[in-house]
Design an enzyme around this catalytic site. Sequence first.
Site, short mmCIF file in Angstrom:
data_model
loop_
_atom_site.label_atom_id
_atom_site.label_comp_id
_atom_site.label_asym_id
_atom_site.label_seq_id
_atom_site.Cartn_x
_atom_site.Cartn_y
_atom_site.Cartn_z
N ASP A 222 0.96 -1.17 0.13
CA ASP A 222 0.11 0.02 0.26
C ASP A 222 1.04 1.25 -0.01
OD1 ASP A 222 -2.55 -1.56 0.38
OD2 ASP A 222 -1.80 -1.73 2.29
N ASP A 261 -1.70 -2.39 -4.54
CA ASP A 261 -2.48 -2.93 -3.52
C ASP A 261 -3.33 -1.70 -3.15
OD1 ASP A 261 -3.92 -4.48 -1.83
OD2 ASP A 261 -2.12 -4.75 -0.44
N ASP A 265 -4.38 2.12 3.74
CA ASP A 265 -5.18 1.00 4.56
C ASP A 265 -5.11 1.67 6.27
OD1 ASP A 265 -5.73 -0.54 2.42
OD2 ASP A 265 -4.75 -2.16 3.00
N ARG A 320 -14.03 0.76 -2.80
CA ARG A 320 -13.30 1.05 -1.35
C ARG A 320 -13.02 2.48 -1.26
NH1 ARG A 320 -9.44 -4.22 -0.61
NH2 ARG A 320 -10.76 -5.62 -1.10
#
Length: 442
Positions: A222, A261, A265, A320
């Site tokens: 990430d 990715d 996060d 997302r």
Amino acid sequence: MSTQKCHGRVIGGIRVAASLAGCTALVLAVTGTPAQAQGRDPGRQTLPAGDGWGSAGTGTTGGARADAAHVRTVATWDEFRTALKEGGTAPRIIKVRGTIDANADGCSSFAADGYDFDAYLEKYSPQNWGLDTNLDGEPADSPEGLRRISADNQARAIKVAVPANTTIIGLGRNAGLKGASLQITGVDNVIVRNLTVESPLDCFPQWDPTDGDTGNWNSEYDSAVVYGSTHVWLDHNTFTDGAHPDSSLPKYFGMIYQQHDGELDIVKGADYVTASWNVFTEHDKTLMIGNSDSAATAAVDRGHLKVTLHHNLFSGLVERAPRVRFGQVDAYNNHYVADASYAYSFGIGMESQLVAEKNAFTLPAGISAARILKKWKEAPVTAVGNHVNGVPVDLIAVHNAEIPAETLQSGAGWTPTLRTRVDSPKAVPGIVGHRAGAGRIC
């Protein structure tokens, strides 16, 4: 304040202008001293009181109290890594000049001796390997084993741990990180501002024959991970796939060779995070809050993952933005600009308590507002005062009417109070378009 104009830009097909006069003028306090009295140095600015979950409790000050010995300006990857390692947990300010590339030497610099991608494709093709067995049992000298060694080499090179009491801030309009993964892990009190962050490109994705009906490529890294950390402020950054959007990636075994990715996060019991005035663009799986439904994860995440998202631009994304598990997430005054690749914005996951209020959505013809919310698990959601293409829309009602098999329940069970300003959703596209992203701090 000066009314000097910043350069305009195009995001998601929309040209937006910028004015320094329109920036968020943060006249903040560090131990009672206004930021103005510090010469308006953005590196010493702190998250304002009441500005989202990041301001709860002790608040977020990052490295604002750093002494002169702990203020560094860096222009290379080695300088950046050294600045993060030195000084323990003493407050520090790291100023990034220009774009720092964590992968300047290219993917070949990480490859293990003997690694051969063509050999990897030959051995693990569905015709030769099948789709019933994953590659976990492959030995170290196999193509998969050599891929794992290569991936470990890349991880060590591009991941950097951010210490407690740190501010990382870009200088001017063109500062950024490319190919790096910021690991904000198990620490308190971190600020990241004014950086254009180009997603790291996984040089060695893994083929998993058992992922789905036809197998899939899975990647790591990430752009930024908030893992078990508290009091984090991410502000005026631009997260992008940059020169390597998914559309540029090849296909192998009939599946996209996925080398990205997430952009951000927030996981593993992280808490008290505010993400404000950022741009998230050109990405698939963008922002995940809580990474698993498992019982072990629930024991860590339940009661945590308190996150505020406000005045961010989410443009040209697939999904997302965010997907939420367990957390109390307050998403207000964000602007969502969709294109043909759009799947959904808000993912309603395990025990989530999402409040989505007074956001603006710009959807192209043929994409229904019913897709804005996506139900993954039974969890109530508050979605009020939102506008779609300039018109008020009850997102829950339109979702339930068009997707009755995924009926959502209204009412997240809590009311956000940590907000410094709430704009009309009609004004949000203009406000966010002018002020969000890197290069727009006063």
